[in-house]
Enzyme design. Structure first.
Site, PDB file in Angstrom:
ATOM      1  N   GLY A  39     118.134   6.554  -4.890  1.00 47.93           N
ATOM      2  CA  GLY A  39     117.709   6.633  -6.287  1.00 47.93           C
ATOM      3  C   GLY A  39     117.682   8.065  -6.798  1.00 47.93           C
ATOM      4  O   GLY A  39     118.060   8.339  -7.943  1.00 47.93           O
ATOM      5  N   SER A  40     117.234   8.993  -5.951  1.00 43.82           N
ATOM      6  CA  SER A  40     117.137  10.390  -6.397  1.00 43.82           C
ATOM      7  C   SER A  40     118.511  10.930  -6.778  1.00 43.82           C
ATOM      8  O   SER A  40     118.675  11.572  -7.823  1.00 43.82           O
ATOM      9  CB  SER A  40     116.539  11.272  -5.293  1.00 43.82           C
ATOM     10  OG  SER A  40     115.264  10.805  -4.948  1.00 43.82           O
ATOM     11  N   ASN A  99     106.317   3.532 -10.999  1.00 42.61           N
ATOM     12  CA  ASN A  99     106.059   3.354  -9.571  1.00 42.61           C
ATOM     13  C   ASN A  99     104.583   3.413  -9.198  1.00 42.61           C
ATOM     14  O   ASN A  99     104.204   2.965  -8.131  1.00 42.61           O
ATOM     15  CB  ASN A  99     106.832   4.401  -8.758  1.00 42.61           C
ATOM     16  CG  ASN A  99     106.747   5.785  -9.332  1.00 42.61           C
ATOM     17  OD1 ASN A  99     107.082   6.023 -10.497  1.00 42.61           O
ATOM     18  ND2 ASN A  99     106.263   6.721  -8.543  1.00 42.61           N
ATOM     19  N   GLN A 109     112.311   1.056  -9.313  1.00 40.04           N
ATOM     20  CA  GLN A 109     111.221   0.119  -9.007  1.00 40.04           C
ATOM     21  C   GLN A 109     111.456  -1.249  -9.650  1.00 40.04           C
ATOM     22  O   GLN A 109     110.742  -2.201  -9.322  1.00 40.04           O
ATOM     23  CB  GLN A 109     109.883   0.675  -9.506  1.00 40.04           C
ATOM     24  CG  GLN A 109     109.400   1.904  -8.768  1.00 40.04           C
ATOM     25  CD  GLN A 109     108.952   1.613  -7.335  1.00 40.04           C
ATOM     26  OE1 GLN A 109     108.645   0.476  -6.971  1.00 40.04           O
ATOM     27  NE2 GLN A 109     108.915   2.641  -6.507  1.00 40.04           N
ATOM     28  N   SER A 165     117.942   1.791  -6.018  1.00 38.99           N
ATOM     29  CA  SER A 165     117.834   2.239  -4.634  1.00 38.99           C
ATOM     30  C   SER A 165     117.634   1.038  -3.714  1.00 38.99           C
ATOM     31  O   SER A 165     116.829   0.151  -4.019  1.00 38.99           O
ATOM     32  CB  SER A 165     116.639   3.193  -4.522  1.00 38.99           C
ATOM     33  OG  SER A 165     116.481   3.614  -3.198  1.00 38.99           O
ATOM     34  N   THR A 178     132.795  10.455   2.715  1.00 36.05           N
ATOM     35  CA  THR A 178     133.091   9.183   3.371  1.00 36.05           C
ATOM     36  C   THR A 178     131.913   8.239   3.184  1.00 36.05           C
ATOM     37  O   THR A 178     130.760   8.618   3.390  1.00 36.05           O
ATOM     38  CB  THR A 178     133.370   9.416   4.877  1.00 36.05           C
ATOM     39  OG1 THR A 178     134.461  10.325   4.977  1.00 36.05           O
ATOM     40  CG2 THR A 178     133.700   8.118   5.587  1.00 36.05           C
ATOM     41  N   CYS A 215      95.016  15.126  -1.671  1.00 36.61           N
ATOM     42  CA  CYS A 215      94.539  16.490  -1.457  1.00 36.61           C
ATOM     43  C   CYS A 215      95.316  17.176  -0.342  1.00 36.61           C
ATOM     44  O   CYS A 215      95.446  18.386  -0.319  1.00 36.61           O
ATOM     45  CB  CYS A 215      93.064  16.493  -1.109  1.00 36.61           C
ATOM     46  SG  CYS A 215      92.085  15.690  -2.366  1.00 36.61           S
TER      47      CYS A 215
END
Ligand SMILES: Cc1ncc(COP(=O)(O)O)c(C=O)c1O
Length: 401
Positions: free
Chosen positions: A72-73, A154, A182, A202, A240, A327
């Protein structure tokens, strides 16, 4: 551990048996290079054609409008950069319009484009995560090359009105790309009927393998390739081909196309059962659109807990889930999506995303409800903020629009 419940299907999905079986021959005996001339390679070429046909059928486009990518990216990068680079710097159309709740595959691509001189405009969303259409209408101008708005979010699962966005883009003379990573396989998408010009997808979000995806690019739209080389994918994406991966993607798309009407209502029922159970926890709210949301996505904010602690404690109970506040990444900022829908910082920190798939069961959902309720109570029992809240502070009202 009593049970293991995988409920992070928006992050990735387990490969299905049918996908595995379809891929296996291309990881063992079917190793030819699809560009070669001998018969072993012809089998691989045929397999690629079949996967392309399945993918096209699922989206209602032509097979030659599908470009296979590494996921997807890459499809997102190709849509945005490919379009702008094809037009050259000297051209008038230098602006991209996107939204504040996109995936980083779009947002970071946009930041890069801004660094090299393009203009990007970010459209806001309402409290449920819907694009502000009036803002979008005002933002589109003669210099707009492309509008890129995700099909479904997402984190909070909100589904956009793709047809309305496409109609607006076309009325104002610009193209429309959607990051549907998504959404594909989780809702019906017909690119022709919806008026979508480009779409990213994706495989690993629909029980296919990781590292493979596709960009649908309507005939007539010229893209500059991002990867130059041997001219595979009709000259639009060299290298390829990942034959086994593409076969896996094709099989996942075929399965989605043929079985969506059976599994979507099933998954949505599980999701609704989960939402009902989790929302019984005091000071807990669903995020995103309560109706127009992805069938598997249940996302919440739970006051007076830290999302990361919740996810780690659930992990000890065998549950895979996620939070928008991490975090450990070194940043204390809550997710950009939760901020964009207007949640205060302290509430956004207590986010939980549970995403279900067709492999989940009612028993999984009941286990999830039981453990989430228990862990939230345990965390709150240790929390001074909770004590303070219980000593009479009024409930924080969310989503004031
Ligand atoms: C909306 C969205 N776009 C793009 C991506 C990136 O896809 P991939 O992991 O295939 O590169 C994801 C992955 O989480 C996503 O959720």
């Amino acid at each position: 551990m009593e049970r293991v419940v995988y409920s992070d299907n928006a992050a990735t999905t387990p490969i299905s048996k049918n996908v595995y079986n379809a891929m296996l021959p291309y990881l063992t005996t079917g190793y030819g290079n699809p560009s070669s001339l001998y018969s072993l390679a012809r089998e691989e070429k045929k397999a690629l054609d079949q996967a392309r046909a399945y993918t096209a059928e699922c989206l209602n486009c032509s097979p030659d409008e599908i470009i296979f990518t590494s996921g997807g990216s890459e499809a997102d990068n190709l849509a945005l950069k490919g379009l702008l680079f094809a037009r050259g710097f000297s051209k008038e159309k230098k602006q991209i319009i996107t939204s504040t709740i996109e995936h980083h595959a779009i947002l970071h691509t946009c930041e890069f484009l801004e660094r090299i001189g393009y203009e990007v405009t970010y459209i806001g969303v309402d409290g449920e995560g819907h694009i502000k259409m009036d803002e979008l209408e005002q933002a589109i101008s003669d210099k707009t090359a492309l509008v890129s708005i995700m099909a479904a979010n997402n984190e909070i699962g909100t589904i956009q009105d793709l047809k309305a966005i496409a109609d607006l883009c076309h009325k104002k003379g610009t193209l429309f790309h959607t990051d549907a990573v998504q959404a594909v396989g989780h809702m019906h998408i017909d690119v022709k009927e919806m008026g979508i010009d480009m779409l990213s997808l994706s495989a690993h979000k629909i029980r296919g393998p990781k590292g493979v995806g596709a960009l649908y690019c309507r005939k007539g739209i010229h893209l500059e390739p991002l990867i130059h080389g041997g001219g595979q994918e009709n000259g639009k994406r060299s290298g390829t081909e990942n034959v086994a991966g593409i076969v896996g993607l094709g099989e996942a798309m075929r399965y989605a196309h043929e079985h969506m009407d059976e599994y979507l209502p099933y998954v949505a029922r599980l999701r609704d059962r989960l939402i009902e159970g989790v929302c019984k926890i005091p000071y807990t709210q669903l995020t995103g659109d309560p109706v127009n949301r992805l069938p598997g996505t249940a996302s919440f904010v739970i006051e007076c807990i830290e999302g990361e602690s919740l996810v780690l404690r659930l992990d000890l109970a065998g549950i895979a889930s996620s939070t928008g506040s991490a975090c450990s990444t070194g940043s204390l900022d809550p997710s950009h999506v939760l901020m964009a829908i207007g949640l205060p910082h302290e509430i956004a920190h207590g986010s939980l995303r549970v995403t279900l798939g067709e492999q989940n069961t009612e028993e999984d959902v009941d286990y999830l409800i039981e453990k989430i309720t228990y862990v939230v109570k345990t965390l709150r029992d240790m929390s001074p903020v909770w004590d303070e809240k219980m000593s009479g502070e009024p409930m924080l009202k969310l989503f004031d629009k």
